[in-house]
Every structure is written in C-alpha cells, then in structure tokens.
Scaffold this motif. Structure first.
Motif, mmCIF file in Angstrom:
data_model
loop_
_atom_site.group_PDB
_atom_site.id
_atom_site.type_symbol
_atom_site.label_atom_id
_atom_site.label_comp_id
_atom_site.label_asym_id
_atom_site.label_seq_id
_atom_site.Cartn_x
_atom_site.Cartn_y
_atom_site.Cartn_z
ATOM 1 N N ASP A 43 -8.021 -4.351 13.307
ATOM 2 C CA ASP A 43 -7.325 -5.109 12.411
ATOM 3 C C ASP A 43 -7.709 -6.477 12.445
ATOM 4 O O ASP A 43 -7.895 -7.113 11.110
ATOM 5 C CB ASP A 43 -5.756 -5.061 12.243
ATOM 6 C CG ASP A 43 -5.168 -3.758 12.105
ATOM 7 O OD1 ASP A 43 -5.809 -2.709 11.682
ATOM 8 O OD2 ASP A 43 -4.212 -3.458 12.916
ATOM 9 N N ASN B 212 0.871 -1.066 0.161
ATOM 10 C CA ASN B 212 -0.168 -0.033 -0.140
ATOM 11 C C ASN B 212 0.979 1.183 -0.001
ATOM 12 O O ASN B 212 0.425 2.481 0.166
ATOM 13 C CB ASN B 212 -0.756 0.046 1.202
ATOM 14 C CG ASN B 212 -0.307 0.004 2.601
ATOM 15 O OD1 ASN B 212 0.908 -0.219 2.722
ATOM 16 N ND2 ASN B 212 -0.801 0.472 3.641
ATOM 17 N N ALA C 169 -2.554 -2.223 -2.923
ATOM 18 C CA ALA C 169 -3.584 -2.520 -2.186
ATOM 19 C C ALA C 169 -3.283 -2.890 -0.721
ATOM 20 O O ALA C 169 -2.108 -2.936 -0.495
ATOM 21 C CB ALA C 169 -4.668 -3.578 -2.648
ATOM 22 N N ASP C 170 -4.205 -2.551 0.293
ATOM 23 C CA ASP C 170 -3.884 -2.803 1.730
ATOM 24 C C ASP C 170 -4.091 -4.315 2.268
ATOM 25 O O ASP C 170 -5.118 -4.706 1.815
ATOM 26 C CB ASP C 170 -4.587 -1.711 2.667
ATOM 27 C CG ASP C 170 -3.733 -1.658 4.010
ATOM 28 O OD1 ASP C 170 -4.162 -2.737 4.739
ATOM 29 O OD2 ASP C 170 -3.243 -0.774 4.315
ATOM 30 N N ASP D 79 -10.500 -8.752 0.178
ATOM 31 C CA ASP D 79 -11.497 -8.611 -1.078
ATOM 32 C C ASP D 79 -10.908 -8.049 -2.292
ATOM 33 O O ASP D 79 -10.600 -8.782 -3.255
ATOM 34 C CB ASP D 79 -12.695 -8.112 -0.701
ATOM 35 C CG ASP D 79 -13.658 -8.875 0.410
ATOM 36 O OD1 ASP D 79 -13.296 -10.023 0.295
ATOM 37 O OD2 ASP D 79 -14.511 -8.246 0.920
ATOM 38 N N THR D 80 -10.266 -6.936 -1.902
ATOM 39 C CA THR D 80 -9.682 -6.038 -3.154
ATOM 40 C C THR D 80 -8.314 -6.969 -3.606
ATOM 41 O O THR D 80 -8.057 -7.050 -4.646
ATOM 42 C CB THR D 80 -9.177 -4.800 -2.925
ATOM 43 O OG1 THR D 80 -10.448 -4.145 -2.629
ATOM 44 C CG2 THR D 80 -8.469 -4.069 -4.053
ATOM 45 N N LEU E 151 -7.974 -11.773 9.412
ATOM 46 C CA LEU E 151 -7.652 -11.560 8.032
ATOM 47 C C LEU E 151 -6.724 -12.650 7.518
ATOM 48 O O LEU E 151 -7.134 -12.967 6.476
ATOM 49 C CB LEU E 151 -6.743 -10.332 8.137
ATOM 50 C CG LEU E 151 -7.231 -8.967 8.067
ATOM 51 C CD1 LEU E 151 -6.094 -7.968 8.451
ATOM 52 C CD2 LEU E 151 -7.796 -8.615 6.935
ATOM 53 N N ARG F 238 -5.286 -5.079 4.717
ATOM 54 C CA ARG F 238 -6.501 -5.131 5.521
ATOM 55 C C ARG F 238 -7.907 -5.119 4.773
ATOM 56 O O ARG F 238 -8.950 -5.251 5.194
ATOM 57 C CB ARG F 238 -6.783 -3.999 6.487
ATOM 58 C CG ARG F 238 -5.683 -3.676 7.312
ATOM 59 C CD ARG F 238 -5.650 -2.456 8.109
ATOM 60 N NE ARG F 238 -4.502 -2.091 8.930
ATOM 61 C CZ ARG F 238 -3.255 -1.516 8.797
ATOM 62 N NH1 ARG F 238 -2.932 -1.316 7.276
ATOM 63 N NH2 ARG F 238 -2.289 -1.442 9.628
ATOM 64 N N ASP F 239 -7.535 -5.295 3.325
ATOM 65 C CA ASP F 239 -8.625 -5.188 2.377
ATOM 66 C C ASP F 239 -8.456 -6.578 1.543
ATOM 67 O O ASP F 239 -7.903 -6.455 0.338
ATOM 68 C CB ASP F 239 -8.572 -3.807 1.514
ATOM 69 C CG ASP F 239 -9.735 -3.934 0.533
ATOM 70 O OD1 ASP F 239 -10.903 -4.929 0.504
ATOM 71 O OD2 ASP F 239 -9.921 -2.802 -0.167
ATOM 72 N N ARG G 203 -9.074 -15.384 6.268
ATOM 73 C CA ARG G 203 -9.758 -14.990 5.095
ATOM 74 C C ARG G 203 -8.751 -15.244 3.787
ATOM 75 O O ARG G 203 -9.254 -15.978 3.055
ATOM 76 C CB ARG G 203 -10.342 -13.576 5.085
ATOM 77 C CG ARG G 203 -11.244 -13.404 6.102
ATOM 78 C CD ARG G 203 -11.752 -11.787 6.120
ATOM 79 N NE ARG G 203 -12.494 -11.600 4.704
ATOM 80 C CZ ARG G 203 -12.774 -10.275 4.658
ATOM 81 N NH1 ARG G 203 -12.728 -9.102 5.381
ATOM 82 N NH2 ARG G 203 -13.412 -9.864 3.342
ATOM 83 N N TYR G 204 -7.618 -14.779 4.025
ATOM 84 C CA TYR G 204 -6.805 -15.165 2.967
ATOM 85 C C TYR G 204 -6.592 -16.935 2.751
ATOM 86 O O TYR G 204 -6.524 -17.290 1.677
ATOM 87 C CB TYR G 204 -5.233 -14.572 3.123
ATOM 88 C CG TYR G 204 -5.220 -13.052 2.986
ATOM 89 C CD1 TYR G 204 -5.554 -12.665 1.476
ATOM 90 C CD2 TYR G 204 -5.194 -12.204 4.085
ATOM 91 C CE1 TYR G 204 -5.515 -11.291 1.170
ATOM 92 C CE2 TYR G 204 -5.140 -10.655 3.628
ATOM 93 C CZ TYR G 204 -5.300 -10.475 2.477
ATOM 94 O OH TYR G 204 -5.464 -9.051 2.116
#
Length: 271
Positions: free
Chosen positions: A171, A106, A131-132, A137-138, A176, A134-135, A179-180
């Motif tokens: 965070d 980011n 992209a970060d 989905d993006t 997180l 923390r996002d 999710r990945y």
C-alpha cells in the motif's frame, strides 16, 4: 447530493467490512451479521472499542469545525464510511454554509446510504465519488470536478491509515498520504487519526489479529510512526495526542475518565 461515480451494485456480505464494523460500534443499522460478529469479537478483547469509535467521530467533528473556523471552505473526506449524523458536511456547513464537501469511499453500501443521507446546505455542495484511497489519481481527478484544488482543502483521513501497510511494494501508506498532501494548495489542512499500540499493546495486538483473521489488514502505529504522516506540515496545537485529548470537550473528558482510548489524532496545515 451530487456527482456520484458509477459503482458496482453487489454488496459482499460474506466477509466483514471495516466501515460496517465501525457502524455497528456506533449503534448504526447498516451492517450485516458478519460485521456484527467481528465487532462483538473485538469488543470481547477490547472494551474500549465502542468508546474509541465514538471518540474518533467526535474528533472528526472538532477538527472539521476548526478547519471551517479557520476559513477552509472545501473538504475532501477519504474513507468516509457509512454516514452517521452529524456527518462531516453538516459540521462544516453549520459553520460555513457555502462549504463544498466531497466524500470518497470504495464500499457500495456507503454509496447507497450516501445518496439518501448526504444532503448538504443549499449554499454549498455535497458530493460522493466511488474510489479507493490507493488510487489517488482517480480520487483527485473526480474530486477536482467538485473542488478547486488550487485553493485550500481540508483533507480528512480519519481512522483509515491503520488499514494500509507501509511496504513500498504494497500500500505504501506514507507515499500515498504524501501524494495527496502534495496535490493540496498551501493553506490546506490535513486531519488524521489512527489506532496505536502505545497505550494498550497487548489488547491492540489481539484486535489486530482478529481483523487479520477476518481478511482485513490492520496496522496499528506508534506515536513516531503516526507523526511521520504529518512531517513537513505545521502541526496545530496540541500536536499529535490521543483523540480524546485533541481540543477536548466535556464529553471527551468523560470518555477519558472511563478508560484508555488507543487512538492518536492530529491536524496540520500545509505552508
């Protein structure tokens, strides 16, 4: 180099950025006085800072090579930082030239240098997305433009999680990472490292305070807290250990002899 996303062109040099502090420790030139100031202050309380940064970099090289030798041909490196040769794609493509690598970060300065330096092998691809972490989905959406997420991927989160808190309303670093990992196909690898207070509690406490004073959150984690990131995955030998002890080469043995490296590392496979 392909597929970079639109990024802001203004680089904030009023406060230090972890990637640029790390770059200074590695002997890079892509940092600013504010980054050097913090890097030197930390080095003043932690003589292992440079040793740890270099040990972490070598761990990434070894883990990437292990993944490539195991047949992984797709790599997603989140929080890549400023390119320092050899970069992850060079290590992966040295073993398997057809490897596809996506870097995500980011910091605009990373993109500036990535465009110039992240040139991959002709047989493979090397891409960058802005992209970060923390996002997710993006990042996953943009990564899927270059990688087939239905096939195994090596996910690299190296020296990143200690900048993220674990509060559910913050965070939520464990959520997180989950999710990945959930988005990865079976057979994928997860490569992690992060600072720990276990080996040098007083010193790491001072380092954390300096980071926080500079406006950068910092969350060292114990062996149990770090291992939690890899719950439910198949740990590769030797498990969760200090970075210099993860399948060490002679240079790592020498680094360990110089003193403590307060950094845990681990690699695991998704069944």
């Amino acid at each position: 180099m392909t597929g970079s996303d639109a990024v802001p062109t203004r680089i904030d040099t009023s406060r230090p950025h972890p990637a640029r502090v790390y770059d200074w420790w590695l002997g890079g030139k892509d940092n600013y006085p504010v980054d050097e100031e913090l890097a030197r202050r930390i080095l003043g309380v932690d003589e292992a800072a440079v040793r740890s940064a270099r040990s972490n970099r070598r761990f990434m090289h070894r883990a990437t090579r292990v993944a490539a030798q195991a047949g992984i041909r797709q790599f997603l490196d989140i929080g890549t930082g400023i390119p320092t040769e050899p970069n992850l794609h060079q290590v992966a493509q040295e073993t398997a030239p057809e490897s596809k690598v996506v870097y995500a970060d980011n910091d605009p300065i990373v993109l500036r240098h990535a465009e110039a330096l992240l040139q991959g092998a002709d047989e493979g691809t090397t891409s960058y997305v802005h992209a970060d972490v923390r996002d997710p989905d993006t990042i996953l959406r943009l990564a899927a433009e270059h990688l087939d997420l239905g096939r195994p991927v090596a996910l690299s989160l190296v020296a990143l999680t200690h900048y993220l808190d674990d509060a559910p309303d913050g965070d939520d670093v464990y959520g997180l990472v989950d999710r990945y990992v959930t988005a990865l196909a079976p057979g994928s690898f997860v490569i992690l490292s992060q600072v720990t207070p276990d080996l040098s509690a007083e010193t790491i406490g001072k380092v954390a305070a300096l980071f926080r004073e500079s406006g950068t959150p910092f969350h060292p984690r114990t062996h149990a807290e770090f291992s939690r990131f890899l719950d439910g995955l198949e740990l590769l030998e030797p498990g969760v250990v200090p970075a210099v002890d993860w399948r060490p080469e002679p240079v790592d043995v020498a680094a360990k002899a110089e003193g403590i490296v307060p950094l845990y590392a681990g690699v695991a496979r998704k069944s």
